[in-house]
Design an enzyme around this catalytic site. Structure first.
Site, mmCIF file in Angstrom:
data_model
loop_
_atom_site.group_PDB
_atom_site.id
_atom_site.type_symbol
_atom_site.label_atom_id
_atom_site.label_comp_id
_atom_site.label_asym_id
_atom_site.label_seq_id
_atom_site.Cartn_x
_atom_site.Cartn_y
_atom_site.Cartn_z
ATOM 1 N N GLU A 1 -5.019 -4.071 -2.141
ATOM 2 C CA GLU A 1 -6.498 -3.817 -1.943
ATOM 3 C C GLU A 1 -6.780 -2.710 -1.167
ATOM 4 O O GLU A 1 -7.681 -1.939 -1.425
ATOM 5 C CB GLU A 1 -7.053 -5.090 -1.189
ATOM 6 N N GLU B 1 9.307 -4.541 13.152
ATOM 7 C CA GLU B 1 9.216 -3.308 12.372
ATOM 8 C C GLU B 1 7.798 -2.897 12.672
ATOM 9 O O GLU B 1 6.490 -3.373 13.006
ATOM 10 C CB GLU B 1 8.773 -3.889 10.917
ATOM 11 N N PHE C 1 0.839 -1.333 -0.101
ATOM 12 C CA PHE C 1 0.054 0.190 -0.126
ATOM 13 C C PHE C 1 0.948 1.165 0.059
ATOM 14 O O PHE C 1 0.237 2.537 -0.409
ATOM 15 C CB PHE C 1 -0.933 0.004 1.106
ATOM 16 N N LYS D 1 -1.229 -7.206 -9.267
ATOM 17 C CA LYS D 1 -2.061 -7.066 -8.592
ATOM 18 C C LYS D 1 -1.919 -6.359 -7.297
ATOM 19 O O LYS D 1 -0.956 -6.297 -6.474
ATOM 20 C CB LYS D 1 -2.340 -8.700 -7.762
ATOM 21 N N SER E 1 5.062 -7.066 3.225
ATOM 22 C CA SER E 1 5.690 -7.560 4.603
ATOM 23 C C SER E 1 6.490 -8.799 4.296
ATOM 24 O O SER E 1 6.346 -9.578 3.355
ATOM 25 C CB SER E 1 4.522 -7.762 5.527
ATOM 26 N N CYS F 1 9.359 1.280 3.555
ATOM 27 C CA CYS F 1 10.584 0.298 4.289
ATOM 28 C C CYS F 1 11.991 0.893 4.293
ATOM 29 O O CYS F 1 12.713 0.078 4.835
ATOM 30 C CB CYS F 1 10.689 -0.727 2.908
HETATM 31 P P1 NAD Z 1 1.347 -6.826 2.853
HETATM 32 O O1 NAD Z 1 2.270 -7.838 2.788
HETATM 33 O O2 NAD Z 1 0.280 -6.763 3.758
HETATM 34 O O3 NAD Z 1 0.603 -6.830 1.370
HETATM 35 C C1 NAD Z 1 1.586 -6.628 0.187
HETATM 36 C C2 NAD Z 1 0.779 -7.437 -1.011
HETATM 37 O O4 NAD Z 1 0.628 -8.700 -0.432
HETATM 38 C C3 NAD Z 1 -0.668 -6.927 -1.128
HETATM 39 O O5 NAD Z 1 -1.077 -6.948 -2.425
HETATM 40 C C4 NAD Z 1 -1.621 -8.122 -0.453
HETATM 41 O O6 NAD Z 1 -2.610 -8.222 -1.140
HETATM 42 C C5 NAD Z 1 -0.658 -9.152 -0.511
HETATM 43 N N1 NAD Z 1 -0.878 -10.178 0.584
HETATM 44 C C6 NAD Z 1 -0.857 -9.963 1.818
HETATM 45 N N2 NAD Z 1 -0.826 -11.188 2.613
HETATM 46 C C7 NAD Z 1 -0.755 -11.997 1.558
HETATM 47 C C8 NAD Z 1 -0.681 -13.699 2.054
HETATM 48 N N3 NAD Z 1 -0.890 -13.951 3.096
HETATM 49 N N4 NAD Z 1 -0.754 -14.188 0.892
HETATM 50 C C9 NAD Z 1 -0.601 -13.580 -0.365
HETATM 51 N N5 NAD Z 1 -0.608 -12.340 -0.537
HETATM 52 C C10 NAD Z 1 -0.722 -11.355 0.293
HETATM 53 O O7 NAD Z 1 2.153 -5.339 2.818
HETATM 54 P P2 NAD Z 1 1.671 -4.126 3.383
HETATM 55 O O8 NAD Z 1 1.143 -3.772 4.568
HETATM 56 O O9 NAD Z 1 0.825 -3.603 2.019
HETATM 57 O O10 NAD Z 1 3.039 -3.014 2.886
HETATM 58 C C11 NAD Z 1 3.793 -2.680 3.996
HETATM 59 C C12 NAD Z 1 4.975 -3.904 4.082
HETATM 60 O O11 NAD Z 1 5.788 -3.672 2.784
HETATM 61 C C13 NAD Z 1 5.983 -3.347 5.049
HETATM 62 O O12 NAD Z 1 6.453 -4.456 5.843
HETATM 63 C C14 NAD Z 1 7.046 -2.770 4.327
HETATM 64 O O13 NAD Z 1 8.525 -2.898 5.020
HETATM 65 C C15 NAD Z 1 7.018 -3.336 2.944
HETATM 66 N N6 NAD Z 1 7.556 -2.827 1.945
HETATM 67 C C16 NAD Z 1 9.034 -3.237 1.478
HETATM 68 C C17 NAD Z 1 9.570 -2.486 0.582
HETATM 69 C C18 NAD Z 1 10.887 -3.198 -0.051
HETATM 70 O O14 NAD Z 1 11.383 -2.869 -0.844
HETATM 71 N N7 NAD Z 1 11.683 -4.053 0.882
HETATM 72 C C19 NAD Z 1 9.069 -1.500 -0.020
HETATM 73 C C20 NAD Z 1 7.542 -1.203 0.581
HETATM 74 C C21 NAD Z 1 7.225 -1.729 1.315
#
Ligand code: NAD
Length: 497
Positions: free
Chosen positions: A193, A397, A166, A190, A243, A298
């Site tokens: 959401e 985090e 997000f 994808k 994440s 991140c």
């Molecule tokens: P999230 O993991 O909750 O969601 C990311 C994506 O994964 C979404 O599209 C979601 O629908 C999908 N998703 C979530 N849980 C899932 C599951 N169990 N199975 C399959 N798909 C799933 O992350 P968020 O809250 O949207 O973003 C924040 C996180 O992203 C933080 O941990 C941040 O550090 C990380 N992030 C990392 C970077 C990087 O380059 N390392 C960059 C931006 C954000």
């Protein structure tokens, strides 16, 4: 009251209405609590259509000369410039960023489109003539035998999938699909959401720039859609940003299904403040790193380690600067920090603040008491002092505006503390000593190092990702790594008799 808009998919060159047979997710403006739209979370049928469209589009797109594919990206860059403010405005609404941060999100995304325009050079292979000589077919003019030449070509993979978080709704998708399609692949995105509206617009604008149908598709959804996509027989590669929990699952599932995968994941980032650092640069850098994007990056600096007597000036100056941050909706004049993404996030962050107090850290600036709107998901900038390794706020985090200050006697002790972390996304040092900076860059176990820079931000031309639990895979996002990730190498050894 009108029903909220239903977020469309974008498949085979057009918007496709969602079916809404299963779970849904409400897209909410976190500054106002207003529901903006509803997302179909279990759009597996749409995912199937999106993969089919990408599969059908692949042969013609891959066969198109790379320079012709890039013409579309040149046009797309112009379309993005034209719609720059529209996209930034959408980000402010669905994500809550300040307008300045939202503009940065779009600008860094455009950088990636520009970089992908260099695909004709970036995709070039290598050749080595005369790697061997065959004596079986000697000709009179070439008595030693005919030469054998070898080349390596970079060729597209097929259908690639991108799953995005997000916190950068426009930029992170642009880390992925422009380079993927420039290299001749087709793509299914994808998006999160939580922030799908600007991503759908980003994809729609690509088609206004003339992208052939099926080359780029978007399907909304949650984990079920992700699991369908990452195990689909027709999908060759998966890029994920999000994440660590989701990333680990996606990496193990996708690779077990034979896909190439890169998963950029969560972080806990440390900033080391040496006593000889330029104090103004430290305050500007640390405040920007910890509280920019409301700590939802991140690359957010989450722990500042004051070395020697640096803590004596660091903490009071940080508090003084934090007091000046205006916490307000992203479009307000003078705003410094917007809301966090949603109620669940706010509650999680408040839980971390409570845990810091329980663990005995000193709460020097309490963001819960900051002046801020009563509605919406606001948490003010928060600063803890005397934080020790092992406390939850030091190790996990938080992804919110909470900064922990630790104290160490030496640079090596600070390095030992930050290298304990299971994450390794980035680490930063502020110093005026070349020796300290060099020691830090050599020994910090992270993917991105900042020297007198609060956020060593990803740049389109350089590879970007962390180490340890911050990344699963081999090839990072952006830069040359992205070209390698989105292509397969093919070696040709040839002999002409
Ligand atoms: P999230 O993991 O909750 O969601 C990311 C994506 O994964 C979404 O599209 C979601 O629908 C999908 N998703 C979530 N849980 C899932 C599951 N169990 N199975 C399959 N798909 C799933 O992350 P968020 O809250 O949207 O973003 C924040 C996180 O992203 C933080 O941990 C941040 O550090 C990380 N992030 C990392 C970077 C990087 O380059 N390392 C960059 C931006 C954000």
């Amino acid at each position: 009251m009108t029903a909220p808009t239903r977020v469309d998919h974008f498949i085979a060159g057009q918007r496709a209405a969602p079916a809404f047979g299963g779970g849904t997710h409400a897209v909410v403006n976190p500054a106002t609590d207003e529901t903006l739209a509803e997302v179909d979370l279990v759009a597996v049928r749409a995912a199937e259509d999106a993969v089919a469209a990408a599969r059908e589009a692949f042969p013609a797109w891959a066969a198109m000369p790379v320079g012709d594919r890039c013409q579309f990206l040149f046009r797309y860059k112009q379309v993005l410039e034209t719609h720059f403010e529209e996209l930034a405005g959408m980000i402010v609404k669905e994500h809550g960023k300040t307008l300045a941060e939202a503009r940065g999100d779009v600008r860094r995304g455009i950088d990636c489109v520009e970089f992908a325009c260099a695909a004709p050079t970036l995709m070039m292979g290598k050749s080595l003539p005369q790697i061997a000589v065959s004596s079986s077919f000697c000709r009179t003019e070439d008595k030693s035998g005919v030469g054998i030449d070898s080349t390596v070509d970079r060729v597209p993979l097929g259908v690639c999938v991108g799953i995005t978080p997000f916190n950068f709704p426009v930029m992170v998708p642009l880390w992925m699909w422009p380079m993927a399609i420039a290299c001749g692949n087709t793509f299914v995105l994808k998006p999160s959401e939580k922030v799908p509206l600007s991503a759908v617009r980003e994809v729609e604008l690509a088609h206004e720039a003339g992208l052939p149908k099926g080359v780029l598709n978007l399907v909304t959804g949650g984990p079920k859609v992700v699991d369908y996509l990452i195990t689909h027989d027709d999908v060759r590669a998966v890029s994920f940003v999000g994440s660590t929990r989701a990333g680990k699952h996606i990496y193990t599932t996708a690779t077990a299904a034979g896909k190439r995968a890169q998963c950029m994941c969560g972080a806990k980032n440390y900033m080391v403040i040496m006593p000889d650092a330029n104090q103004d640069a430290v305050i500007e850098g640390v405040i920007g790193s910890a509280f920019g994007n409301t700590g939802q990056r991140c690359l957010a600096g989450s722990v500042a380690i004051a070395v020697g007597d640096a803590g004596t000036w660091l903490v009071p100056r940080l508090v003084e600067a934090a007091k000046k941050i205006k916490v307000a909706p992203g479009c307000d004049a003078g705003v410094g920090m917007g809301p966090v993404i949603d109620v669940a996030s706010k509650e999680r962050i408040l839980g971390f603040i409570a845990s810091g107090e329980q663990d005995g850290a000193t709460l020097t600036f309490d963001g819960r008491k900051a002046a801020m709107p009563s509605q919406g998901c606001f948490v003010g900038p928060t600063i803890f002092d005397n934080v020790r390794p092992g406390m939850k706020i030091a190790d996990e985090e938080i992804f919110g505006p909470v900064l922990s200050v630790m104290r160490e006697d030496t640079l090596d002790a600070a390095l030992a503390t930050l290298n304990r972390s299971r994450y390794g996304n980035m680490a930063v040092i502020f110093t005026s000593s070349g020796y300290s900076a060099r020691r830090f860059r050599t020994h910090a176990q992270v993917g991105m190092v900042g020297i007198n820079v609060g956020v060593p931000a990803p740049m389109a031309v350089f590879p970007f990702a962390g180490w340890k639990q911050s990344f699963f895979g081999d090839l990072h996002a952006n830069g040359e790594d992205a070209v390698k990730f989105y292509t397969e190498s093919k070696v040709v050894v040839s002999r002409w008799m």
